[in-house]
Write an enzyme that holds these catalytic residues in place. Structure first.
Site, PDB file in Angstrom:
ATOM      1  N   GLY A  38       0.814  -1.211   0.000  1.00 16.40           N
ATOM      2  CA  GLY A  38       0.000   0.000   0.000  1.00 16.40           C
ATOM      3  C   GLY A  38       0.848   1.262   0.000  1.00 16.40           C
ATOM      4  O   GLY A  38       1.819   1.388  -0.736  1.00 16.40           O
ATOM      5  N   SER A  39       0.500   2.175   0.877  1.00 14.66           N
ATOM      6  CA  SER A  39       1.156   3.490   0.885  1.00 14.66           C
ATOM      7  C   SER A  39       2.598   3.472   1.368  1.00 14.66           C
ATOM      8  O   SER A  39       3.281   4.494   1.284  1.00 14.66           O
ATOM      9  CB  SER A  39       0.343   4.475   1.734  1.00 14.66           C
ATOM     10  N   ALA A  40       3.077   2.336   1.854  1.00 12.14           N
ATOM     11  CA  ALA A  40       4.513   2.239   2.128  1.00 12.14           C
ATOM     12  C   ALA A  40       5.303   2.339   0.827  1.00 12.14           C
ATOM     13  O   ALA A  40       6.519   2.566   0.852  1.00 12.14           O
ATOM     14  CB  ALA A  40       4.839   0.938   2.853  1.00 12.14           C
ATOM     15  N   THR A  41       4.630   2.214  -0.317  1.00 10.74           N
ATOM     16  CA  THR A  41       5.238   2.484  -1.618  1.00 10.74           C
ATOM     17  C   THR A  41       5.835   3.886  -1.652  1.00 10.74           C
ATOM     18  O   THR A  41       6.842   4.138  -2.327  1.00 10.74           O
ATOM     19  CB  THR A  41       4.184   2.340  -2.732  1.00 10.74           C
TER      20      THR A  41
END
Length: 378
Positions: A110-113
């Site tokens: 997810g937003s750890a991208t």
């Protein structure tokens, strides 16, 4: 969205990953403290003497962590990996519930991208392709409306751009591209950011724009730059951005794939596993991916972050304090996964997790679970 099979439900899916569910991107509000010392030689692993194991600086509350991982009304299954200084054997890993027990099982981060995107941006700053003060319209002339006040690279990274929610329809998902997504935030008639910006406003649109900037100045795709600059040099064999329309998951994956097929590109679309995320975070925090000047900028706290319960650094890292130690990282929510990675600023201790929120779990309970995992692990 790029997958035509589920076009009918694309509006619901896109709203989910664009909004990013604040609970999945949040951690408990904790007091911000001083930046820890830089990386030092790793301590030998101490023998466990109680449920609280480790030394005075690095401790693992194994008992609490195990309790938090027990399937309940918040999460049906949880995977956690803790590694580094103070961990017996240097790695503690466990999975509960209907999750793969393979420690190398893949999941959507997810937003750890965004951690990977911000690293690429900082590398390009180091190369002189642009600066943190460069207005984005100088890199992408047609992106920001001419009548808007200039938004800089640094403001996009730190969520201080003032960019609001998207205001134009995204269509039915067929043929969706990063350019079309960005246009939904900046199309004619979209309200301009209000200045002066008075708070950090977490927004996935910032990182879609940064992804386009990466492609523009390098002349290569985001996925190619990700591989060339980060995943290949670090040997992250299980970390990648799926191709457009590819909704498959590697084998083994942490959980069975769902019919929902996310995209989210440079802001939330990557797949990885716990060992890879651990290696990446240690490299990032330990100074292996950025020159000293940009490494220092990674930890700069914008003035606006000081008033936020969920603060972000100039490099886009979330930060807060656990028992007097400042920790840095990022959470993410994508498909069925709520995931994240955090570490001490010297990179000596990290925690990676992914859990499956229960169907009726409250967002506040999910936030508390994330905070509890990080605190028990670091």
């Amino acid at each position: 969205m790029t997958n035509p099979k589920n076009a009918a439900n694309s509006a619901t899916r896109k709203a989910r990953w664009i909004t990013l569910v604040a609970a999945g991107a949040a951690v408990v509000s904790l007091t911000v403290g001083a930046l820890p010392a830089s990386a030092q030689q790793q301590d030998p692993a101490p023998a466990p003497t109680s449920s609280r194991i480790g030394d005075q600086r690095y401790s693992l509350d194994e008992k609490t962590l195990t309790e938090l991982m027990t399937p309940d009304a918040v999460a049906t299954g949880t995977m956690v990996r803790v590694s580094g200084a103070g961990v017996p054997g240097h790695v503690w890993t466990k999975a509960t519930g209907p999750l793969s027990q393979d420690p190398a099982a893949s999941f959507r981060i997810g937003s750890a991208t965004k951690l990977f995107t911000s690293t690429l941006v900082m590398q390009l700053v180091a190369e002189g392709r642009f600066t943190l003060d460069t207005p984005i319209h100088e890199v992408l002339p047609e992106t920001i409306p001419a009548h808007w006040k200039p938004i800089t690279i640094g403001q996009l990274l730190s969520h201080t751009s003032g960019l609001g929610m998207y205001c134009a329809p995204l269509g039915d998902g067929l043929g969706l591209t990063p350019e079309k997504v960005v246009a939904a935030w900046t199309a004619e008639g979209c309200p301009a950011p209000q200045y002066p910006v008075t708070k950090q406003q977490y927004n996935g649109g910032n990182y879609f724009i940064l992804g386009l900037a990466i492609e523009k100045v390098t002349g290569h795709s985001y996925a190619d730059e990700l591989q060339r600059r980060i995943t290949r040099p670090l040997g992250l064999r299980h970390t990648y951005l799926p191709r457009t329309g590819d909704a498959s998951m590697p084998t083994p994956s942490l959980a069975e794939p769902t019919p929902k097929e996310p995209w989210a590109w440079a802001e939330g679309g990557m797949i990885s596993n716990a060992p890879d995320m651990d290696r990446f975070m240690k490299a990032l925090l330990g100074g292996r991916l950025l020159p000293p000047a940009q490494q220092e900028q990674l930890f700069v706290k914008p003035e606006l972050s000081k008033a936020e319960k969920i603060p972000y650094s100039l490099g886009g890292l979330m930060f807060f304090t656990v028992d007097g130690t400042e920790v840095w990282g990022k959470t993410g929510s994508m498909a069925q996964y709520s995931s994240g990675v955090f570490g001490t600023a010297d990179g000596r201790r990290t925690v990676t997790w992914s859990f499956l929120p229960a169907p009726k779990a409250k967002s506040t309970d999910i936030v508390d679970r994330v905070g509890g995992i990080v605190k028990a692990a670091l």
